[in-house]
Design a protein around this motif. Sequence first.
Motif, PDB file in Angstrom:
ATOM      1  N   LEU A 152       1.023  -1.342  -0.005  1.00 54.86           N
ATOM      2  CA  LEU A 152      -0.047   0.002   0.008  1.00 54.86           C
ATOM      3  C   LEU A 152       0.818   1.170   0.043  1.00 54.86           C
ATOM      4  O   LEU A 152       1.821   1.350   0.805  1.00 54.86           O
ATOM      5  CB  LEU A 152      -1.143   0.000   1.193  1.00 54.86           C
ATOM      6  N   LEU A 153       0.650   2.059  -0.678  1.00 52.37           N
ATOM      7  CA  LEU A 153       1.126   3.350  -0.935  1.00 52.37           C
ATOM      8  C   LEU A 153       0.313   4.648   0.161  1.00 52.37           C
ATOM      9  O   LEU A 153      -1.029   4.762   0.171  1.00 52.37           O
ATOM     10  CB  LEU A 153       1.155   4.033  -2.321  1.00 52.37           C
ATOM     11  N   SER A 154       1.075   5.318   0.791  1.00 51.17           N
ATOM     12  CA  SER A 154       0.367   6.183   1.735  1.00 51.17           C
ATOM     13  C   SER A 154       1.376   7.617   1.775  1.00 51.17           C
ATOM     14  O   SER A 154       1.879   7.852   0.653  1.00 51.17           O
ATOM     15  CB  SER A 154       0.578   5.610   3.081  1.00 51.17           C
ATOM     16  N   GLY A 155       1.460   8.249   2.768  1.00 54.64           N
ATOM     17  CA  GLY A 155       2.340   9.310   2.668  1.00 54.64           C
ATOM     18  C   GLY A 155       1.844  10.509   1.784  1.00 54.64           C
ATOM     19  O   GLY A 155       2.900  11.179   0.965  1.00 54.64           O
ATOM     20  N   PHE A 156       0.661  10.827   1.700  1.00 54.22           N
ATOM     21  CA  PHE A 156       0.235  12.180   0.622  1.00 54.22           C
ATOM     22  C   PHE A 156       0.165  13.376   1.069  1.00 54.22           C
ATOM     23  O   PHE A 156      -0.478  14.257   0.725  1.00 54.22           O
ATOM     24  CB  PHE A 156      -1.208  11.453   0.485  1.00 54.22           C
ATOM     25  N   ASP A 157       1.235  13.841   2.243  1.00 54.67           N
ATOM     26  CA  ASP A 157       1.023  15.040   2.761  1.00 54.67           C
ATOM     27  C   ASP A 157       1.824  16.092   1.778  1.00 54.67           C
ATOM     28  O   ASP A 157       1.626  17.370   1.928  1.00 54.67           O
ATOM     29  CB  ASP A 157       1.732  15.067   3.962  1.00 54.67           C
ATOM     30  N   PHE A 158       2.615  15.642   0.554  1.00 55.86           N
ATOM     31  CA  PHE A 158       3.082  16.458  -0.392  1.00 55.86           C
ATOM     32  C   PHE A 158       2.321  16.144  -1.892  1.00 55.86           C
ATOM     33  O   PHE A 158       2.949  16.951  -2.882  1.00 55.86           O
ATOM     34  CB  PHE A 158       4.439  16.185  -0.771  1.00 55.86           C
ATOM     35  N   ALA A 159       1.166  15.601  -1.866  1.00 54.99           N
ATOM     36  CA  ALA A 159       0.588  15.239  -3.109  1.00 54.99           C
ATOM     37  C   ALA A 159      -0.176  16.782  -3.512  1.00 54.99           C
ATOM     38  O   ALA A 159      -0.656  17.423  -2.736  1.00 54.99           O
ATOM     39  CB  ALA A 159      -0.411  14.237  -2.949  1.00 54.99           C
ATOM     40  N   CYS A 160      -0.211  16.699  -4.854  1.00 58.28           N
ATOM     41  CA  CYS A 160      -0.690  17.984  -5.653  1.00 58.28           C
ATOM     42  C   CYS A 160      -1.242  17.820  -6.907  1.00 58.28           C
ATOM     43  O   CYS A 160      -0.516  16.979  -7.787  1.00 58.28           O
ATOM     44  CB  CYS A 160       0.279  19.031  -5.495  1.00 58.28           C
ATOM     45  N   PRO A 161      -2.253  18.355  -7.432  1.00 63.21           N
ATOM     46  CA  PRO A 161      -2.745  18.118  -8.705  1.00 63.21           C
ATOM     47  C   PRO A 161      -1.647  18.786  -9.735  1.00 63.21           C
ATOM     48  O   PRO A 161      -1.234  19.758  -9.387  1.00 63.21           O
ATOM     49  CB  PRO A 161      -4.192  18.873  -8.701  1.00 63.21           C
ATOM     50  N   LEU A 162      -1.467  17.644 -10.703  1.00 64.82           N
ATOM     51  CA  LEU A 162      -0.462  18.208 -11.894  1.00 64.82           C
ATOM     52  C   LEU A 162      -0.831  19.545 -12.292  1.00 64.82           C
ATOM     53  O   LEU A 162      -0.058  20.500 -12.701  1.00 64.82           O
ATOM     54  CB  LEU A 162      -0.340  17.090 -12.895  1.00 64.82           C
ATOM     55  N   ALA A 163      -2.220  19.909 -12.630  1.00 66.52           N
ATOM     56  CA  ALA A 163      -2.638  21.326 -13.168  1.00 66.52           C
ATOM     57  C   ALA A 163      -2.075  22.229 -12.438  1.00 66.52           C
ATOM     58  O   ALA A 163      -1.949  23.438 -12.984  1.00 66.52           O
ATOM     59  CB  ALA A 163      -4.121  21.247 -13.433  1.00 66.52           C
ATOM     60  N   LEU A 164      -1.918  22.370 -11.056  1.00 64.03           N
ATOM     61  CA  LEU A 164      -1.568  23.265 -10.135  1.00 64.03           C
ATOM     62  C   LEU A 164      -0.178  23.570 -10.062  1.00 64.03           C
ATOM     63  O   LEU A 164       0.135  24.854  -9.963  1.00 64.03           O
ATOM     64  CB  LEU A 164      -1.888  23.006  -8.765  1.00 64.03           C
ATOM     65  N   LEU A 165       0.600  22.608 -10.766  1.00 60.56           N
ATOM     66  CA  LEU A 165       2.202  22.834 -10.584  1.00 60.56           C
ATOM     67  C   LEU A 165       2.648  23.670 -11.968  1.00 60.56           C
ATOM     68  O   LEU A 165       3.658  24.212 -11.827  1.00 60.56           O
ATOM     69  CB  LEU A 165       2.761  21.408 -10.577  1.00 60.56           C
TER      70      LEU A 165
END
Length: 282
Positions: A152-165
């Motif tokens: 399982l993948l976790s640790g999403f505290d830096f995740a961001c939509p590609l469009a916002l980058l």
Amino acid sequence: MHRDDLARCPDPVIYRAIDPAANELYAVKETDCSELGEDSIYLYMLRQEGPLLDSLEHPNIASPVMYSADHDNKILWLVLPLYKQGPLFDVLERFRKSNTLPSAPFVYAVTRAISKALQYLHTSATLGEHTGILHRNLTSKSIFFTDNGVILLSGFDFACPLALLAGKEQLQIHGSRAYAPPELEDGPLTTACDVWALGCLMYEMCTCTLLFVDSVQESRRFHSSDIALQTVELSRLCQRMLSIDPMKRITISEILADQYVCNASETVLSFLPARNFPPCIS
């Protein structure tokens, strides 16, 4: 928004919680963001972690039990199942203590599961009106194993939509510097940054050591052709993930098309080193 906000945010505190009625153990992540301003980058990312995880539907992505927030005091909580095998970091430590290295089937199985999770994030996951999410924090501490050996993948505290980058320099940040891509300081972050992190992770799984301490700085003197792992096939795949030029880096789809990744096991229980579990709650 300022990058300096990242330095002011304390590390989350993880508690072990017990539900006596169900006799279940949970991991409670508490993050005190009181030092962050309302316009900070990190506060934005932390606030969306719970809703984002709750919206994702993939067999290789951890699902939260619940999430909550005290918006007045800027305290966030995220409750997840407590996985007894621990994170990949702990599993690799058990390999080190037993003086053995993970097998190639173990490495391919983890690579397959995380690649499938990343493919889903990059192409299908949504947050608000945006489709396509960059994880940006793939490490050996953000991967867990269920009691049945599912990855399982976790640790999403830096995740961001590609469009916002796109075109937003202030959002060009990453989690651990040990897994950050070379282009972090002088180029836009794309899905290739998650591939770089996966390459660092593959090296770590094969050797039980980090490839870099600060990937951005050390990669300037790095040659992927120097990588030699358990098999020629593992070495070549890792080398392609760690191309300095993000345009030449292998894609997630190409990783999943690799013969050994494609045929890898969906679980790793039989490959895990033994451990002493805590006593059952009675």
